[in-house]
Design a protein around this motif. Structure first.
Motif, PDB file in Angstrom:
ATOM      1  N   PRO A 120       0.834  -1.209   0.000  1.00 35.11           N
ATOM      2  CA  PRO A 120       0.000   0.000   0.000  1.00 35.11           C
ATOM      3  C   PRO A 120       0.863   1.251   0.000  1.00 35.11           C
ATOM      4  O   PRO A 120       1.908   1.306   0.666  1.00 35.11           O
ATOM      5  N   ILE A 121       0.437   2.250  -0.743  1.00 34.74           N
ATOM      6  CA  ILE A 121       1.210   3.481  -0.869  1.00 34.74           C
ATOM      7  C   ILE A 121       0.879   4.420   0.283  1.00 34.74           C
ATOM      8  O   ILE A 121      -0.285   4.754   0.510  1.00 34.74           O
ATOM      9  N   ASP A 122       1.899   4.848   1.001  1.00 32.70           N
ATOM     10  CA  ASP A 122       1.731   5.816   2.083  1.00 32.70           C
ATOM     11  C   ASP A 122       1.853   7.206   1.475  1.00 32.70           C
ATOM     12  O   ASP A 122       2.894   7.857   1.546  1.00 32.70           O
ATOM     13  N   HIS A 123       0.756   7.659   0.852  1.00 35.64           N
ATOM     14  CA  HIS A 123       0.813   8.884   0.035  1.00 35.64           C
ATOM     15  C   HIS A 123       0.470  10.139   0.827  1.00 35.64           C
ATOM     16  O   HIS A 123       0.591  11.262   0.307  1.00 35.64           O
ATOM     17  N   GLY A 124       0.029   9.996   2.074  1.00 33.26           N
ATOM     18  CA  GLY A 124      -0.239  11.159   2.906  1.00 33.26           C
ATOM     19  C   GLY A 124      -1.284  12.100   2.346  1.00 33.26           C
ATOM     20  O   GLY A 124      -1.219  13.317   2.578  1.00 33.26           O
ATOM     21  N   GLY A 125      -2.233  11.581   1.590  1.00 36.07           N
ATOM     22  CA  GLY A 125      -3.294  12.409   1.039  1.00 36.07           C
ATOM     23  C   GLY A 125      -3.025  12.910  -0.360  1.00 36.07           C
ATOM     24  O   GLY A 125      -3.863  13.617  -0.937  1.00 36.07           O
ATOM     25  N   ALA A 126      -1.876  12.547  -0.942  1.00 40.38           N
ATOM     26  CA  ALA A 126      -1.563  12.991  -2.299  1.00 40.38           C
ATOM     27  C   ALA A 126      -2.410  12.269  -3.342  1.00 40.38           C
ATOM     28  O   ALA A 126      -2.561  12.757  -4.467  1.00 40.38           O
ATOM     29  N   LEU A 127      -2.954  11.132  -2.984  1.00 40.29           N
ATOM     30  CA  LEU A 127      -3.859  10.396  -3.860  1.00 40.29           C
ATOM     31  C   LEU A 127      -5.240  10.339  -3.209  1.00 40.29           C
ATOM     32  O   LEU A 127      -5.343  10.326  -1.973  1.00 40.29           O
ATOM     33  N   PRO A 128      -6.287  10.293  -3.987  1.00 41.05           N
ATOM     34  CA  PRO A 128      -7.640  10.310  -3.403  1.00 41.05           C
ATOM     35  C   PRO A 128      -7.964   9.001  -2.684  1.00 41.05           C
ATOM     36  O   PRO A 128      -7.453   7.930  -3.032  1.00 41.05           O
ATOM     37  N   VAL A 129      -8.821   9.099  -1.683  1.00 41.11           N
ATOM     38  CA  VAL A 129      -9.313   7.919  -0.995  1.00 41.11           C
ATOM     39  C   VAL A 129     -10.237   7.157  -1.942  1.00 41.11           C
ATOM     40  O   VAL A 129     -11.087   7.754  -2.604  1.00 41.11           O
TER      41      VAL A 129
END
Length: 292
Positions: free
Chosen positions: A241-250
């Protein structure tokens, strides 16, 4: 040469499990004296005291504890052999359809447990996309299918509802690039959900890989050349899973639905469906369960 008797071992296991001769006799449909005689015969054969009868309840001695593990295995093996070679009660074939991405981790254990219970029944596993599986089920080619769908569907039973996660290469950075490169199957049910979420978030994207091969998609993503989306807990070990910190949409949650044909008329299909429900539920965190 001394030989252990399965009947005496079965009585010994029953006494250990039920905590006494009386309950064990009821379980075995024998008289108390018959069970007691078998236990004495077993102790005489081994020249060991297996039960401590000094207290108000029967307990195992150290030798009894050691024998119990062997006795369980011998009784189980005896029953497996008898069932496999002589049981004519349940024979036949079941066709199960499962999407590629949820075969693991639950399905192998379902197949193994069902084979132990019904060794003379053949289970044919068909792995494909949910859309194709529903078509095959509609044509009567499958007895049961699992699907991954955004909603509950008519004629189905929702087993669990799971989050949909963005996945990438371990430690990868492809998810930072714009346009975001995507890898999805042509008929993947998650593809339109992911694209719609990106469009709502105003994130540019491009379809880097569109394939019918899961291996092709996984290889591309694990090489950090694209990202994809899978249900929580279904990702292969070479993706994370990518830990994108909100950079990608839920992404929206998705349901695992079960379709069963004629369970009431076919006890084998009904038994398999029950096993699917129990096993899939046990592989899901209680906080994520929607049903069961």
């Amino acid at each position: 040469m001394r030989n252990l008797d399965i009947t005496t071992l079965r009585s010994f296991v029953a006494v250990a499990d039920y905590g006494g001769v009386t309950r064990a006799a009821g379980f075995l449909h024998l008289t108390q004296s018959a069970v007691s005689m078998q236990l004495k015969r077993l102790e005489g054969l081994l020249d060991l005291q297996l039960l401590d009868r000094s207290g108000r309840t029967i307990a195992l001695t150290a030798a009894g504890d050691q024998l119990l593990a062997y006795a369980r295995r011998m009784v189980a093996l005896n029953d497996e052999v008898i069932g496999r070679l002589t049981d004519q009660a349940f024979e036949g074939e079941i066709v199960l359809g499962v999407p590629h991405d949820i075969v693991y981790p639950a399905i192998p254990s379902v197949l193994q447990r069902f084979n132990a219970d019904f060794p003379r029944v053949k289970v044919q596993l068909l792995s494909s996309y949910s859309r194709k599986l529903k078509q095959a089920y509609g044509r009567g080619e499958c007895d049961l299918i699992l699907t991954t769908e955004p909603q509950s569907a008519e004629g189905s039973e929702t087993l669990v509802e799971l989050p949909l996660n963005w996945l990438g290469a371990p430690g990868g950075s492809c998810w930072r690039q714009r346009p975001l490169r995507l890898a999805f199957g042509r008929l993947c049910m998650f593809r339109p959900e992911a694209i719609a979420a990106l469009n709502r978030a105003g994130i540019d994207w491009e379809l880097a890989v569109e394939s019918d091969s899961d291996r092709t998609i996984e290889a591309t993503v694990s090489a950090d050349l694209a990202v994809t989306a899978m249900l929580d807990g279904s990702e292969p070990p070479h993706l994370e899973p990518i830990d994108h910190g909100g950079a990608l949409p839920v992404l929206p949650a998705s349901k695992i639905n079960l379709y069963v044909r004629d369970a009431a008329a076919n006890p084998l299909v009904g038994a398999f469906a029950t096993l699917l429900r129990q096993t899939i539920s046990s592989h899901v965190s209680p906080s994520l369960r929607a049903v069961g």
